[in-house]
Motif scaffolding. Sequence first.
Motif, PDB file in Angstrom:
ATOM      1  N   LEU A  39       0.817  -1.206   0.000  1.00 23.20           N
ATOM      2  CA  LEU A  39       0.000   0.000   0.000  1.00 23.20           C
ATOM      3  C   LEU A  39       0.853   1.260   0.000  1.00 23.20           C
ATOM      4  O   LEU A  39       0.350   2.348   0.197  1.00 23.20           O
ATOM      5  N   GLY A  40       2.115   1.132  -0.256  1.00 23.24           N
ATOM      6  CA  GLY A  40       2.987   2.289  -0.268  1.00 23.24           C
ATOM      7  C   GLY A  40       4.076   2.142   0.765  1.00 23.24           C
ATOM      8  O   GLY A  40       4.180   1.145   1.455  1.00 23.24           O
ATOM      9  N   SER A  41       4.884   3.159   0.857  1.00 23.33           N
ATOM     10  CA  SER A  41       6.002   3.099   1.769  1.00 23.33           C
ATOM     11  C   SER A  41       5.882   4.202   2.806  1.00 23.33           C
ATOM     12  O   SER A  41       4.923   4.946   2.830  1.00 23.33           O
ATOM     13  N   THR A  42       6.893   4.306   3.624  1.00 20.77           N
ATOM     14  CA  THR A  42       6.954   5.377   4.608  1.00 20.77           C
ATOM     15  C   THR A  42       7.422   6.644   3.900  1.00 20.77           C
ATOM     16  O   THR A  42       8.329   6.598   3.077  1.00 20.77           O
ATOM     17  N   ALA A  43       6.794   7.761   4.213  1.00 21.72           N
ATOM     18  CA  ALA A  43       7.135   9.022   3.563  1.00 21.72           C
ATOM     19  C   ALA A  43       7.131  10.152   4.578  1.00 21.72           C
ATOM     20  O   ALA A  43       6.374  10.132   5.540  1.00 21.72           O
ATOM     21  N   THR A  44       7.972  11.133   4.332  1.00 18.38           N
ATOM     22  CA  THR A  44       7.995  12.327   5.167  1.00 18.38           C
ATOM     23  C   THR A  44       7.257  13.436   4.437  1.00 18.38           C
ATOM     24  O   THR A  44       7.541  13.728   3.272  1.00 18.38           O
ATOM     25  N   VAL A  53       7.274  24.839  10.335  1.00 15.37           N
ATOM     26  CA  VAL A  53       7.098  23.664   9.486  1.00 15.37           C
ATOM     27  C   VAL A  53       7.884  22.517  10.106  1.00 15.37           C
ATOM     28  O   VAL A  53       9.049  22.678  10.479  1.00 15.37           O
ATOM     29  N   ALA A  54       7.212  21.364  10.240  1.00 15.94           N
ATOM     30  CA  ALA A  54       7.821  20.213  10.905  1.00 15.94           C
ATOM     31  C   ALA A  54       7.527  18.938  10.119  1.00 15.94           C
ATOM     32  O   ALA A  54       6.444  18.779   9.561  1.00 15.94           O
ATOM     33  N   PRO A  55       8.490  18.012  10.090  1.00  9.44           N
ATOM     34  CA  PRO A  55       8.278  16.752   9.366  1.00  9.44           C
ATOM     35  C   PRO A  55       7.334  15.818  10.121  1.00  9.44           C
ATOM     36  O   PRO A  55       7.316  15.785  11.351  1.00  9.44           O
ATOM     37  N   VAL A  56       6.560  15.083   9.345  1.00 15.30           N
ATOM     38  CA  VAL A  56       5.668  14.054   9.864  1.00 15.30           C
ATOM     39  C   VAL A  56       5.894  12.814   9.006  1.00 15.30           C
ATOM     40  O   VAL A  56       5.905  12.900   7.780  1.00 15.30           O
ATOM     41  N   VAL A  57       6.089  11.675   9.636  1.00 17.90           N
ATOM     42  CA  VAL A  57       6.282  10.429   8.900  1.00 17.90           C
ATOM     43  C   VAL A  57       4.930   9.753   8.746  1.00 17.90           C
ATOM     44  O   VAL A  57       4.204   9.553   9.715  1.00 17.90           O
ATOM     45  N   ARG A  58       4.596   9.441   7.523  1.00 19.80           N
ATOM     46  CA  ARG A  58       3.339   8.768   7.194  1.00 19.80           C
ATOM     47  C   ARG A  58       3.634   7.411   6.583  1.00 19.80           C
ATOM     48  O   ARG A  58       4.583   7.243   5.827  1.00 19.80           O
ATOM     49  N   ASN A  59       2.788   6.442   6.863  1.00 18.12           N
ATOM     50  CA  ASN A  59       2.871   5.115   6.251  1.00 18.12           C
ATOM     51  C   ASN A  59       1.843   5.024   5.132  1.00 18.12           C
ATOM     52  O   ASN A  59       0.835   5.711   5.154  1.00 18.12           O
ATOM     53  N   GLY A  60       2.106   4.138   4.190  1.00 14.46           N
ATOM     54  CA  GLY A  60       1.144   3.879   3.128  1.00 14.46           C
ATOM     55  C   GLY A  60       1.044   4.979   2.099  1.00 14.46           C
ATOM     56  O   GLY A  60       0.006   5.174   1.488  1.00 14.46           O
ATOM     57  N   VAL A  61       2.126   5.714   1.884  1.00  7.03           N
ATOM     58  CA  VAL A  61       2.152   6.796   0.902  1.00  7.03           C
ATOM     59  C   VAL A  61       3.031   6.342  -0.255  1.00  7.03           C
ATOM     60  O   VAL A  61       4.059   5.705  -0.052  1.00  7.03           O
ATOM     61  N   GLY A  62       2.639   6.696  -1.454  1.00 10.50           N
ATOM     62  CA  GLY A  62       3.416   6.325  -2.626  1.00 10.50           C
ATOM     63  C   GLY A  62       4.809   6.920  -2.609  1.00 10.50           C
ATOM     64  O   GLY A  62       5.133   7.802  -1.807  1.00 10.50           O
ATOM     65  N   ASP A  63       5.632   6.459  -3.518  1.00  7.48           N
ATOM     66  CA  ASP A  63       7.050   6.831  -3.551  1.00  7.48           C
ATOM     67  C   ASP A  63       7.344   8.159  -4.245  1.00  7.48           C
ATOM     68  O   ASP A  63       8.410   8.710  -4.069  1.00  7.48           O
ATOM     69  N   VAL A  64       6.438   8.660  -5.055  1.00  9.90           N
ATOM     70  CA  VAL A  64       6.735   9.865  -5.832  1.00  9.90           C
ATOM     71  C   VAL A  64       6.237  11.122  -5.121  1.00  9.90           C
ATOM     72  O   VAL A  64       5.340  11.070  -4.277  1.00  9.90           O
ATOM     73  N   ALA A  65       6.833  12.249  -5.486  1.00 10.39           N
ATOM     74  CA  ALA A  65       6.512  13.521  -4.837  1.00 10.39           C
ATOM     75  C   ALA A  65       5.028  13.854  -4.952  1.00 10.39           C
ATOM     76  O   ALA A  65       4.431  14.378  -4.006  1.00 10.39           O
ATOM     77  N   THR A 123       8.240  19.007   1.356  1.00 10.83           N
ATOM     78  CA  THR A 123       7.662  17.695   1.055  1.00 10.83           C
ATOM     79  C   THR A 123       8.186  17.166  -0.272  1.00 10.83           C
ATOM     80  O   THR A 123       8.558  15.996  -0.380  1.00 10.83           O
ATOM     81  N   VAL A 124       8.254  18.025  -1.301  1.00  8.99           N
ATOM     82  CA  VAL A 124       8.773  17.587  -2.604  1.00  8.99           C
ATOM     83  C   VAL A 124      10.255  17.239  -2.490  1.00  8.99           C
ATOM     84  O   VAL A 124      10.701  16.218  -3.012  1.00  8.99           O
ATOM     85  N   LEU A 125      11.018  18.063  -1.780  1.00  7.32           N
ATOM     86  CA  LEU A 125      12.443  17.774  -1.611  1.00  7.32           C
ATOM     87  C   LEU A 125      12.664  16.480  -0.832  1.00  7.32           C
ATOM     88  O   LEU A 125      13.580  15.713  -1.140  1.00  7.32           O
TER      89      LEU A 125
END
Length: 152
Positions: A39-44, A53-65, A123-125
């Motif tokens: 269902l996707g990978s881990t993404a910031t 602005v702060a990073p959040v790690v999400r699971n189940g998100v696709g690999d592309v920006a 997020t894109v970077l």
Amino acid sequence: MKRLLTLIAVLALTAGCGVRPSGVITGENAPSGPPNGNLGSTATVYFVLNGNVAPVVRNGVGDVAADRVRVLERGPDEDERAGGYTTELPPSFEPIAIGVSDAEIGVNVRELSPNAISQIVCTVLAAGGGGASGTITLSGGGQTLHPQACGR
């Protein structure tokens, strides 16, 4: 005679089908994970916490920006909101075209707050965009900003 035939039929049915008992047979571990494979990978992704602005790690998100920017479009989930995360992206925010070094959205980029710009750019970077320069050119609403670095 009828009783005897019934008794023989019952005994035959309860006698089993020739399967003999055995000990425990061990095998491999049971399958785990999502039923459809991945269902996707881990993404910031980046939201706003305490005005920054702060990073959040999400699971189940696709690999592309583009997949990660769509997460921004939906905003913080219930747990993140409970933890104080918000977004400064407008409700009409809509990703149109997200590339490696540029992003086009459906609102005038000159009307975005610095945190909203950073949410998108960071997020894109984080997805590996920005090329060697580590910047993203953000456009939308007929406006284009100069290349932006992650300004967290």
